[in-house]
Design an enzyme around this catalytic site. Structure first.
Site, PDB file in Angstrom:
ATOM      1  N   ARG A  94       0.845  -1.213   0.000  1.00 17.57           N
ATOM      2  CA  ARG A  94       0.000   0.000   0.000  1.00 17.57           C
ATOM      3  C   ARG A  94       0.876   1.257   0.000  1.00 17.57           C
ATOM      4  O   ARG A  94       0.555   2.239  -0.649  1.00 17.57           O
ATOM      5  CB  ARG A  94      -0.906   0.009   1.227  1.00 17.57           C
ATOM      6  CG  ARG A  94      -1.969  -1.060   1.228  1.00 17.57           C
ATOM      7  CD  ARG A  94      -3.154  -0.745   0.375  1.00 17.57           C
ATOM      8  NE  ARG A  94      -3.995   0.297   0.929  1.00 17.57           N
ATOM      9  CZ  ARG A  94      -5.228   0.545   0.513  1.00 17.57           C
ATOM     10  NH1 ARG A  94      -5.772  -0.183  -0.464  1.00 17.57           N
ATOM     11  NH2 ARG A  94      -5.934   1.506   1.039  1.00 17.57           N
ATOM     12  N   THR A 100      -5.218   6.638  -2.554  1.00 12.14           N
ATOM     13  CA  THR A 100      -6.236   6.221  -3.525  1.00 12.14           C
ATOM     14  C   THR A 100      -6.380   7.211  -4.678  1.00 12.14           C
ATOM     15  O   THR A 100      -6.471   6.799  -5.847  1.00 12.14           O
ATOM     16  CB  THR A 100      -7.605   6.087  -2.813  1.00 12.14           C
ATOM     17  OG1 THR A 100      -7.485   5.103  -1.791  1.00 12.14           O
ATOM     18  CG2 THR A 100      -8.707   5.684  -3.785  1.00 12.14           C
ATOM     19  N   ASN A 131      -6.704   4.712 -11.188  1.00 11.98           N
ATOM     20  CA  ASN A 131      -5.502   4.858 -10.352  1.00 11.98           C
ATOM     21  C   ASN A 131      -4.574   3.645 -10.453  1.00 11.98           C
ATOM     22  O   ASN A 131      -3.818   3.353  -9.525  1.00 11.98           O
ATOM     23  CB  ASN A 131      -5.898   5.152  -8.907  1.00 11.98           C
ATOM     24  CG  ASN A 131      -6.826   4.087  -8.335  1.00 11.98           C
ATOM     25  OD1 ASN A 131      -7.080   3.077  -8.985  1.00 11.98           O
ATOM     26  ND2 ASN A 131      -7.304   4.301  -7.123  1.00 11.98           N
ATOM     27  N   HIS A 134      -4.816  -1.876  -7.744  1.00 14.20           N
ATOM     28  CA  HIS A 134      -5.533  -2.233  -6.520  1.00 14.20           C
ATOM     29  C   HIS A 134      -4.564  -3.003  -5.645  1.00 14.20           C
ATOM     30  O   HIS A 134      -3.838  -3.870  -6.140  1.00 14.20           O
ATOM     31  CB  HIS A 134      -6.745  -3.128  -6.815  1.00 14.20           C
ATOM     32  CG  HIS A 134      -7.262  -3.777  -5.564  1.00 14.20           C
ATOM     33  ND1 HIS A 134      -8.111  -3.135  -4.703  1.00 14.20           N
ATOM     34  CD2 HIS A 134      -6.982  -4.984  -4.994  1.00 14.20           C
ATOM     35  CE1 HIS A 134      -8.350  -3.931  -3.663  1.00 14.20           C
ATOM     36  NE2 HIS A 134      -7.673  -5.056  -3.808  1.00 14.20           N
ATOM     37  N   GLU A 145      -9.389 -11.695  -0.599  1.00 13.45           N
ATOM     38  CA  GLU A 145      -9.191 -11.397  -2.021  1.00 13.45           C
ATOM     39  C   GLU A 145      -8.327 -12.456  -2.715  1.00 13.45           C
ATOM     40  O   GLU A 145      -8.581 -12.812  -3.870  1.00 13.45           O
ATOM     41  CB  GLU A 145      -8.566 -10.010  -2.179  1.00 13.45           C
ATOM     42  CG  GLU A 145      -9.530  -8.892  -1.778  1.00 13.45           C
ATOM     43  CD  GLU A 145      -8.925  -7.508  -1.898  1.00 13.45           C
ATOM     44  OE1 GLU A 145      -7.683  -7.402  -2.083  1.00 13.45           O
ATOM     45  OE2 GLU A 145      -9.686  -6.532  -1.799  1.00 13.45           O
TER      46      GLU A 145
HETATM   47  P1  ADP Z   1      -8.222   1.712  -2.629  1.00 13.89           P
HETATM   48  O1  ADP Z   1      -8.284   1.156  -4.031  1.00 13.89           O
HETATM   49  O2  ADP Z   1      -7.089   2.709  -2.462  1.00 13.89           O
HETATM   50  O3  ADP Z   1      -8.237   0.662  -1.550  1.00 13.89           O
HETATM   51  P2  ADP Z   1     -11.056   2.215  -2.128  1.00 13.89           P
HETATM   52  O4  ADP Z   1     -11.204   0.792  -1.669  1.00 13.89           O
HETATM   53  O5  ADP Z   1     -11.581   3.303  -1.231  1.00 13.89           O
HETATM   54  O6  ADP Z   1      -9.546   2.593  -2.434  1.00 13.89           O
HETATM   55  O7  ADP Z   1     -11.786   2.371  -3.549  1.00 13.89           O
HETATM   56  C1  ADP Z   1     -11.731   1.339  -4.501  1.00 13.89           C
HETATM   57  C2  ADP Z   1     -11.559   1.932  -5.897  1.00 13.89           C
HETATM   58  O8  ADP Z   1     -12.758   2.602  -6.283  1.00 13.89           O
HETATM   59  C3  ADP Z   1     -10.468   2.999  -5.987  1.00 13.89           C
HETATM   60  O9  ADP Z   1      -9.201   2.430  -6.194  1.00 13.89           O
HETATM   61  C4  ADP Z   1     -10.915   3.823  -7.161  1.00 13.89           C
HETATM   62  O10 ADP Z   1     -10.531   3.218  -8.388  1.00 13.89           O
HETATM   63  C5  ADP Z   1     -12.434   3.756  -7.055  1.00 13.89           C
HETATM   64  N1  ADP Z   1     -12.996   4.917  -6.348  1.00 13.89           N
HETATM   65  C6  ADP Z   1     -12.920   5.186  -5.029  1.00 13.89           C
HETATM   66  N2  ADP Z   1     -13.586   6.314  -4.723  1.00 13.89           N
HETATM   67  C7  ADP Z   1     -14.093   6.767  -5.884  1.00 13.89           C
HETATM   68  C8  ADP Z   1     -14.890   7.908  -6.239  1.00 13.89           C
HETATM   69  N3  ADP Z   1     -15.290   8.791  -5.326  1.00 13.89           N
HETATM   70  N4  ADP Z   1     -15.227   8.060  -7.523  1.00 13.89           N
HETATM   71  C9  ADP Z   1     -14.848   7.164  -8.450  1.00 13.89           C
HETATM   72  N5  ADP Z   1     -14.110   6.074  -8.199  1.00 13.89           N
HETATM   73  C10 ADP Z   1     -13.726   5.880  -6.932  1.00 13.89           C
END
Ligand code: ADP
Length: 167
Positions: A94, A100, A131, A134, A145
């Protein structure tokens, strides 16, 4: 991974933006350079069922608009899925991946170096946050997962030259 305390496994997906931009090798190298061991990998075109299994709580957390945007994005092309193993690997991965939202991800992290999109921009335009990566958020999520993505027989145990510096 034997009984060595502190050795963890974590799931990483290179999302369709990373694969289509030809960043697989460069991103994998970052993890290998940090002495994380690849113990499983595959390329998968996700369907809605797999997306639901993987992002089982995303709709509850962010609502259907975000879920649908993410689900559509994750199915625009294949993802490159792999499992990394190392000392406290979940948190280390991470850290290498970064925050994120790419606009908030520090330089030197994968998201900070290869993207810049913000959450506000994505939401104003009904877009997913592309981004690149994951990575499991915690050890319990990593276990769940890895189970979703890989069968037991697809996870490998082997020694690397670097193991002498790790375990
Ligand atoms: P991470 O991937 O960093 O663990 P999250 O589990 O909070 O973050 O979110 C999962 C994925 O959903 C993010 O990696 C991103 O691609 C997408 N995402 C998160 N928040 C948003 C948002 N507000 N609008 C659009 N896509 C989002």
């Amino acid at each position: 991974m034997g009984d060595v305390t502190g050795i963890e496994r974590t799931l990483v997906l290179l999302k369709p933006d990373a694969v289509s931009r030809g960043l697989v090798g460069r991103v994998l190298s970052r993890f290998e350079d940090a002495l994380l061991k690849i113990v499983a990998c595959k390329m998968v075109l996700m369907d809605e069922e797999l997306n639901r299994q993987h992002y089982f709580d995303l709709e509850d957390r962010f609502g259907p608009e975000v879920y649908n945007a993410v689900a559509a994005f994750m199915q625009t092309g294949p993802v490159f899925a792999f499992v990394l193993e190392g000392v406290e690997a979940v948190a280390i991965v991470r850290k290498l991946v970064g925050a994120t939202y790419p606009d908030q991800a520090a330089p030197g992290t994968i998201r900070g170096d290869y993207a810049h999109q913000s959450k506000a921009y994505a939401n104003a335009n009904g877009l997913p946050v592309a981004n690149l990566v994951h990575a499991s958020a915690n050890l319990a999520e990593a276990k769940r997962e890895i189970d979703v993505w890989f069968a037991e027989g697809e996870l490998h145990e082997y020694r690397t030259l670097a193991d002498r510096y790790v375990s």
